[in-house]
Design a protein around this motif. Structure first.
Motif, PDB file in Angstrom:
ATOM      1  N   GLU A  93       0.838  -1.201   0.000  1.00 24.19           N
ATOM      2  CA  GLU A  93       0.000   0.000   0.000  1.00 24.19           C
ATOM      3  C   GLU A  93       0.874   1.252   0.000  1.00 24.19           C
ATOM      4  O   GLU A  93       0.571   2.230  -0.687  1.00 24.19           O
ATOM      5  N   CYS A 134      -6.346  -8.134  -6.799  1.00 20.04           N
ATOM      6  CA  CYS A 134      -6.937  -7.988  -5.468  1.00 20.04           C
ATOM      7  C   CYS A 134      -6.600  -6.645  -4.825  1.00 20.04           C
ATOM      8  O   CYS A 134      -7.404  -6.070  -4.117  1.00 20.04           O
ATOM      9  N   HIS A 135      -5.363  -6.176  -5.040  1.00 22.63           N
ATOM     10  CA  HIS A 135      -4.924  -4.962  -4.355  1.00 22.63           C
ATOM     11  C   HIS A 135      -5.260  -3.717  -5.165  1.00 22.63           C
ATOM     12  O   HIS A 135      -5.315  -3.758  -6.393  1.00 22.63           O
ATOM     13  N   SER A 136      -5.434  -2.637  -4.465  1.00 18.98           N
ATOM     14  CA  SER A 136      -5.727  -1.370  -5.120  1.00 18.98           C
ATOM     15  C   SER A 136      -4.470  -0.863  -5.830  1.00 18.98           C
ATOM     16  O   SER A 136      -3.377  -0.913  -5.275  1.00 18.98           O
ATOM     17  N   VAL A 140      -5.584   5.077  -1.761  1.00 17.97           N
ATOM     18  CA  VAL A 140      -6.942   5.244  -1.268  1.00 17.97           C
ATOM     19  C   VAL A 140      -6.942   6.039   0.030  1.00 17.97           C
ATOM     20  O   VAL A 140      -7.732   6.925   0.239  1.00 17.97           O
ATOM     21  N   ARG A 141      -6.015   5.707   0.908  1.00 19.11           N
ATOM     22  CA  ARG A 141      -5.907   6.514   2.129  1.00 19.11           C
ATOM     23  C   ARG A 141      -4.481   7.053   2.214  1.00 19.11           C
ATOM     24  O   ARG A 141      -3.559   6.520   1.599  1.00 19.11           O
TER      25      ARG A 141
ATOM     26  N   GLN C 175     -10.617  -2.038  -4.780  1.00 22.49           N
ATOM     27  CA  GLN C 175     -10.795  -2.663  -3.485  1.00 22.49           C
ATOM     28  C   GLN C 175     -10.223  -1.769  -2.393  1.00 22.49           C
ATOM     29  O   GLN C 175      -9.393  -0.904  -2.651  1.00 22.49           O
ATOM     30  N   PRO C 177      -7.669  -0.946   0.376  1.00 18.46           N
ATOM     31  CA  PRO C 177      -6.294  -1.444   0.538  1.00 18.46           C
ATOM     32  C   PRO C 177      -6.171  -2.403   1.720  1.00 18.46           C
ATOM     33  O   PRO C 177      -5.319  -3.279   1.729  1.00 18.46           O
ATOM     34  N   TRP C 178      -7.016  -2.227   2.734  1.00 17.45           N
ATOM     35  CA  TRP C 178      -6.912  -3.064   3.925  1.00 17.45           C
ATOM     36  C   TRP C 178      -7.744  -4.348   3.785  1.00 17.45           C
ATOM     37  O   TRP C 178      -7.731  -5.183   4.681  1.00 17.45           O
ATOM     38  N   PRO C 180      -8.012  -6.624   0.609  1.00 23.30           N
ATOM     39  CA  PRO C 180      -7.855  -7.020  -0.790  1.00 23.30           C
ATOM     40  C   PRO C 180      -8.736  -8.224  -1.116  1.00 23.30           C
ATOM     41  O   PRO C 180      -8.869  -9.132  -0.314  1.00 23.30           O
TER      42      PRO C 180
END
Lengths: 177, 406, 255
Positions: A93, A134-136, A140-141, C175, C177-178, C180
């Motif tokens: 992240e 699956c992962h961004s 996002v934050r 999605q 991030p925390w 997935p």
């Protein structure tokens, strides 16, 4: 007998294809159009928006990261998934948080775009990654590196110093001054 | 006049041979196209969902895997139990076993959510999982049967083949037990939670495997114009009759045990009485067409001696087998989980307490058929390039002492 | 989460509020730390088998028609109504992590409503059957799917007695991030493991408390001073399908 030979080859070919099938099944069928291979030095790799530290730049020396970033990510992945170790230094992240690139309209570019930090090299090297299934692929934050900058070494159990910061700072924060 | 047992490759120059290859190849091609589509789009294009998680591909795959271990039986009877009449059939039997297993495994692998991670399945093992054991059992089966086949076909190694045959026999018993245990260990589901499923799968494998073997044998000999004597065929069909009856016995015991336990009455009522398609498949296809009709045909004094009837009976057993697996697999999932005994569901998200719907998509069926086609094309090509089939299976060739041995 | 240029979501706001609250407590009474978390785990330390996280759900307090826990979970973990990218799957193919179920006793006609999700068994059938070990239980009792090694065989879904798991039938985007999640893998309730690791409370429990139903208590079952242990000690709690002997981490009262 040549026909038998032909059939034998066909048979071998079939077995071979069979073994490769699972790979083919998920391969992207939209092949890129052929273009001249660019020398690596001419790839445009955008500077990250922020730096981990003044001394190292990235979370580890750049040379090391270029060569071995997958090892760090893989290690962190298992540590976080199975042991609940959530240090930020090598977290995917935070990679995204620093290295995300915005386009002309101020929007973050997605991983399908060759300007995306990961896509730049991975498209060049034709190495397919499935992290972003699956992962961004965009921030996002906000980064939490500053608040949780623990686990300085990627292998906490190999090096005695590792993770001292977090173990020591947390009690400091929660017990009396 | 004494005739000698002689193995030879099939001719393979005829148009029929190439049409067969082309037809099977086309089916495999369709299956691969379906897989590409399913895996690229995701499983939402299939009929499977979060309640019916295993669908048509699994019915095909499990049928082929179960039939694979059963197909080896013919070789085992010859090698392990020393019945000389079955010995000439050993090579085809082992070949069929390998081919069916590979076909089944192809379906299973290509239906995964991540077939590209097959390497993960081979490198990460959870040894408590019966599924992980099955990965080892399947690969081991292919290896052991291949060695067995090699020993049978290589003159220098010929003296060792009984040992290999014995191991292959033991291995196949464990394998089918493992396949049955995939369901037998599922305590959560009303239809599966029974240790009986493991031996039941073993018996099912005997019947399905032999039915496939008989059909392949008859087709192979008819299409190549080689003589196939009554001695072999009648012996095989009588054996098939015994196996059908045994499966029937296990099915009866399985349902009676479930009926004895009050907690399983719901699921039994569902399968046997008001399950719609599952009830119909059970009574009409599995029991009537797949069990009683072939039994009657096989043991009928005159019909039982007609070759078309024997072939039809074998085909019916295969159809009944598919129905049986469909009812067990899909029917077992369609019946809802019982979470609150003594309560009725007033409302609930995600289809709580409802009979789950499933209608297979063309992609799933195409994948399943492709697996069958793959098995058959492997057999077709293998008998063409290597010496699998005896040139003649006339009564005088297979067992000159058949009368005495009986 | 379609507009990624504004990375603000409710869960983050809640996180900030929580942090602010803790800081406030520290400022009011320096030296005396009433809010010191009992199991504060540094980020670099592995989870320990000395904890076992659990949730106690009082069905008598659970609001009939209230869906707050489900909505909170969707928002926190980005599924269901909070995931616009999962739009091609049929309703029976969509992911579900937690659901509300209303049941009626056939004998007494007593109606009970309760939330149902992964029960975080001590001996989870899904973990037993998983061929690759992707389905696993953490040392602290939380049952998870390691989607990196999940091959999508769905055997765990066959084995789960609670229908707690979902298979993802299509490509997803944006999605959290925390949390997935992606195509071709199986997923289920994580007991908000990302919050738990930072001494937080699962989103569903938080939402239930915010609705003042207070039907859910989260805590450490091995810590005899924790609220959940005290409650269980005093009033007991039932497992769903206790006959399977799975020793679930989620317990119920009033069923």
């Amino acid at each position: 007998m040549s026909q038998a030979k032909l059939l034998q080859r066909l048979f071998a070919l079939m077995i071979g294809t069979l073994l490769l099938l699972p790979l083919a099944a998920t391969a992207d069928e939209d092949e890129e159009e052929e273009h001249e291979p660019l020398p690596f030095s001419e790839l445009v790799i955008t500077e990250p928006a922020q730096r981990y530290s003044e001394e190292t730049g990235c979370v580890a020396p750049e040379e090391e990261m270029r060569r071995n970033h997958m090892e760090y990510i893989l290690h962190q992945r298992d540590e976080t998934m199975h042991k609940g170790i959530r240090t930020r230094q090598f977290s995917l992240e935070e990679c995204i948080n620093c290295h995300a690139i915005k386009d002309d309209n101020g929007e973050y570019v997605r991983v399908e775009d060759e300007r995306h930090f990961c896509a730049t090299c991975h498209t060049y090297a034709s190495v397919k990654i499935d992290c972003f299934q699956c992962h961004s692929d965009v921030p996002v934050r906000a980064s939490r590196l500053r608040t949780q900058q623990s686990g300085l070494a990627p292998h906490p159990y190999d090096k005695p110093f590792a993770g001292k910061l977090a173990s020591e700072t947390l009690p400091l924060l929660t017990t009396e001054e | 006049m004494k005739q000698v047992l002689n193995y030879r490759e099939t001719e393979g120059k005829s148009t029929g041979f190439w049409i067969l290859l082309g037809g099977l190849g086309a089916l495999i091609g369709l299956a691969l196209g379906s897989v590409l589509y399913m895996e690229h789009e995701g499983h939402y294009v299939t009929g499977m969902n979060n309640q019916i998680v295993w669908g048509m591909p699994h019915v095909f795959a499990i049928f082929l895997i179960v039939a694979a271990s059963g197909a080896l039986n013919v070789a085992s009877i010859g090698t392990v139990f020393g019945k000389s009449l079955y010995k000439p059939l050993g090579r085809l039997s082992a070949l069929l076993a390998i081919a069916l297993l590979i076909g089944g495994l192809m379906i299973l692998v290509l239906d995964l959510g991540h077939p590209d991670r097959l390497i993960v399945a081979m490198t990460y093992y959870n040894f408590k999982s019966i599924f992980a054991w099955n990965i080892i059992l399947y690969n081991g089966f292919i290896a052991i049967t291949a060695v067995y086949l090699w020993f049978m076909m290589e003159r220098k190694m010929n003296k060792y083949y009984p040992v290999a045959g014995f191991f292959a026999f033991i291995w196949r018993l464990i394998l089918t037990t493992g396949t049955g245990s995939i369901f037998g260990f599922l305590v959560a589901r009303q239809a599966y939670d029974a240790a009986l499923l493991a031996p039941m799968f073993v018996i099912m494998s005997f019947a399905y495997g032999l039915a496939v073997f008989i059909l392949v044998l008859m087709a192979g000999y008819a299409w190549t114009g080689r003589p196939l004597g009554d001695a072999v065929l009648f012996r095989l069909k009588n054996l098939l009759g015994v196996f059908i009856a045994s499966v029937f016995y296990f099915v009866v015991v399985y349902h009676l045990t479930n009926l004895y336990a009050t907690e399983h009455h719901g699921v039994e009522r569902f399968i046997l009485m008001d399950g719609g398609i599952y009830t119909k498949l059970f009574w009409i296809v599995q029991i009537l067409l797949g069990t009683l009709l072939p039994l009657a045909m096989i043991y009928h004094p005159t019909i039982g001696k007609s070759r078309p009837a024997i072939a039809t009976a074998a085909a019916l057993v295969i159809i009944g087998g598919f129905a049986q697996l469909y009812v067990l697999l899909i029917g077992g999932q369609a019946y809802p989980l019982v979470l609150f005994p003594g309560h009725e569901i007033v409302s609930g998200g995600f289809f709580e307490g409802q009979i789950n719907e499933y209608s297979p998509s063309i992609w799933e069926i195409s994948l399943g058929v492709g697996g069958v086609a793959l098995s058959l094309i492997m057999v077709t090509i293998a008998v063409r390039v290597l010496k699998f089939l005896p040139t003649s299976l006339e009564d005088s060739v297979v067992d000159p002492h058949a009368a005495k041995a009986d | 989460m379609s507009d990624t240029s504004k990375p603000i979501d409710p869960s983050r706001r809640q996180f900030v509020t929580r942090a602010g609250g803790a800081a406030g407590a520290a400022a009011i009474a320096p030296g005396v730390f009433l809010t010191t978390p009992a199991q504060a785990k540094p980020a670099d330390q592995p989870v320990s088998s000395e904890n076992r996280w659990g949730i106690l759900i009082d069905a008598n307090k659970c609001g009939n028609g209230c869906n707050a826990c489900v909505t909170a979970c969707e928002e926190e973990n980005g599924w269901g109504s909070a995931d616009p990218s999962e739009d091609r799957s049929r309703p029976d193919q969509k992911a579900h992590w937690i659901r509300k179920v209303t049941i009626r006793d056939k004998a007494t006609q007593h109606v009970t409503t309760l939330p149902l999700m992964c029960q975080h068994c001590e001996t989870p059938p899904c973990v037993d059957v998983c061929p690759t070990g992707a389905s696993f239980k953490r040392a602290d009792g939380i049952v998870l799917v390691d989607k990196h090694i999940c091959i999508g065989c769905r055997y765990c879904m066959m084995a789960c007695p609670y229908k707690a798991r979902s298979f993802i039938h299509e490509d997803l985007k944006d999605q959290r991030p925390w949390a997935p999640r992606g195509k071709g893998t199986v997923e289920s309730c994580t007991m908000c493991v990302h919050r738990v690791d930072e001494d937080g409370t699962p989103a569903c429990v938080e939402a239930c408390n915010a609705e003042t139903h207070k039907a859910m208590v989260f805590g450490d079952l091995y810590d005899e001073n924790s609220e959940i242990s005290q409650e269980l000690k005093k009033h007991g709690g039932k497992e769903i399908r206790a006959d399977l002997g799975l020793n679930t981490g989620v317990r119920y009262r009033g069923i």
